[in-house]
Write an enzyme that holds these catalytic residues in place. Structure first.
Site, PDB file in Angstrom:
ATOM      1  N   HIS A  53       2.860 -28.133 -30.041  1.00 39.86           N
ATOM      2  CA  HIS A  53       2.517 -27.801 -31.428  1.00 39.86           C
ATOM      3  C   HIS A  53       1.012 -27.978 -31.636  1.00 39.86           C
ATOM      4  O   HIS A  53       0.357 -28.737 -30.913  1.00 39.86           O
ATOM      5  CB  HIS A  53       3.245 -28.736 -32.392  1.00 39.86           C
ATOM      6  CG  HIS A  53       4.715 -28.506 -32.471  1.00 39.86           C
ATOM      7  ND1 HIS A  53       5.454 -28.902 -33.555  1.00 39.86           N
ATOM      8  CD2 HIS A  53       5.592 -27.946 -31.611  1.00 39.86           C
ATOM      9  CE1 HIS A  53       6.720 -28.584 -33.371  1.00 39.86           C
ATOM     10  NE2 HIS A  53       6.838 -28.007 -32.181  1.00 39.86           N
ATOM     11  N   GLU A  55      -0.666 -29.599 -33.885  1.00 43.13           N
ATOM     12  CA  GLU A  55      -1.066 -30.980 -34.151  1.00 43.13           C
ATOM     13  C   GLU A  55      -1.118 -31.794 -32.868  1.00 43.13           C
ATOM     14  O   GLU A  55      -2.035 -32.592 -32.654  1.00 43.13           O
ATOM     15  CB  GLU A  55      -0.071 -31.668 -35.105  1.00 43.13           C
ATOM     16  CG  GLU A  55       0.092 -30.981 -36.430  1.00 43.13           C
ATOM     17  CD  GLU A  55       1.277 -30.008 -36.448  1.00 43.13           C
ATOM     18  OE1 GLU A  55       1.370 -29.143 -35.534  1.00 43.13           O
ATOM     19  OE2 GLU A  55       2.094 -30.095 -37.368  1.00 43.13           O
ATOM     20  N   CYS A  84       6.037 -31.288 -38.593  1.00 40.78           N
ATOM     21  CA  CYS A  84       7.418 -31.651 -38.289  1.00 40.78           C
ATOM     22  C   CYS A  84       7.463 -33.164 -38.007  1.00 40.78           C
ATOM     23  O   CYS A  84       6.415 -33.796 -37.854  1.00 40.78           O
ATOM     24  CB  CYS A  84       7.909 -30.857 -37.074  1.00 40.78           C
ATOM     25  SG  CYS A  84       7.185 -31.386 -35.501  1.00 40.78           S
ATOM     26  N   CYS A  87       5.364 -34.297 -34.895  1.00 45.24           N
ATOM     27  CA  CYS A  87       3.918 -34.289 -35.092  1.00 45.24           C
ATOM     28  C   CYS A  87       3.476 -35.377 -36.063  1.00 45.24           C
ATOM     29  O   CYS A  87       2.429 -35.992 -35.881  1.00 45.24           O
ATOM     30  CB  CYS A  87       3.462 -32.914 -35.560  1.00 45.24           C
ATOM     31  SG  CYS A  87       3.698 -31.646 -34.286  1.00 45.24           S
TER      32      CYS A  87
END
Length: 173
Positions: A53, A55, A84, A87
């Site tokens: 992801h 992040e 999410c 993260c």
């Protein structure tokens, strides 16, 4: 333009880079002492890793830059979509002081505020959502609309292929 909008625009540039690579357009930057120290964008499709992801990419790069899993006091994370749980957990674990996000996760499964307030660690991360929300939402809406349109066109294309073209050379012969 506010300071937060300035850094969210940097995250949006990362999202656009991911978009060019066919990724879901989410971008993130880590800021320390008013400077972007790392950038990230979604790379799940390219790497086939669930953890790739935006992040995570930005946090990991910042940790490498500072040679520590704990980011220095004052680090901020800007991300174009509400993080999410994975993260958000990484942001808490890395000791990000402030997290700013643009678009809200519409399906309500992010748990951002709940995780930030749970005090699971000996650290608190301040969270602010809705920074440059319209721009952050628009790039995601456009991406998913385009994806659905392509899928529909592909389905129609396949539906219009005559059945006899599908296996003309495969008789009983």
């Amino acid at each position: 333009m506010t300071r937060e909008e300035k850094f969210m625009r940097a995250a949006l540039r990362c999202a656009k880079k991911g978009l060019k690579e066919g990724e879901v357009p989410i971008g993130a930057v880590v800021v320390y002492e008013d400077k972007v120290v790392s950038r990230g964008y979604n790379r799940r499709a390219k790497t086939q890793l669930a953890s790739a992801h935006a992040e995570m990419m930005a946090i990991d790069k910042a940790c490498r830059k500072f040679s520590s899993w704990r980011l220095p006091e004052g680090c901020e994370l800007y991300v174009t979509l509400e993080p999410c749980p994975m993260c958000m957990g990484a942001a808490l674990n890395a000791r990000v002081d402030k997290l700013y996000f643009g678009a809200y996760e519409q399906k309500g499964r992010s748990l951002t505020k709940e995780l930030a307030e749970a005090n699971l660690l000996n650290h608190k991360t301040e969270v602010k959502g809705g920074v440059a929300e319209a721009e952050c939402s628009a790039i995601l809406t456009e991406f998913f609309s385009s994806m659905r349109k392509r899928a529909k066109e592909e389905k129609e294309r396949r539906k219009n292929i005559p059945e006899n073209n599908l296996g003309e050379s495969g008789g009983n012969g």
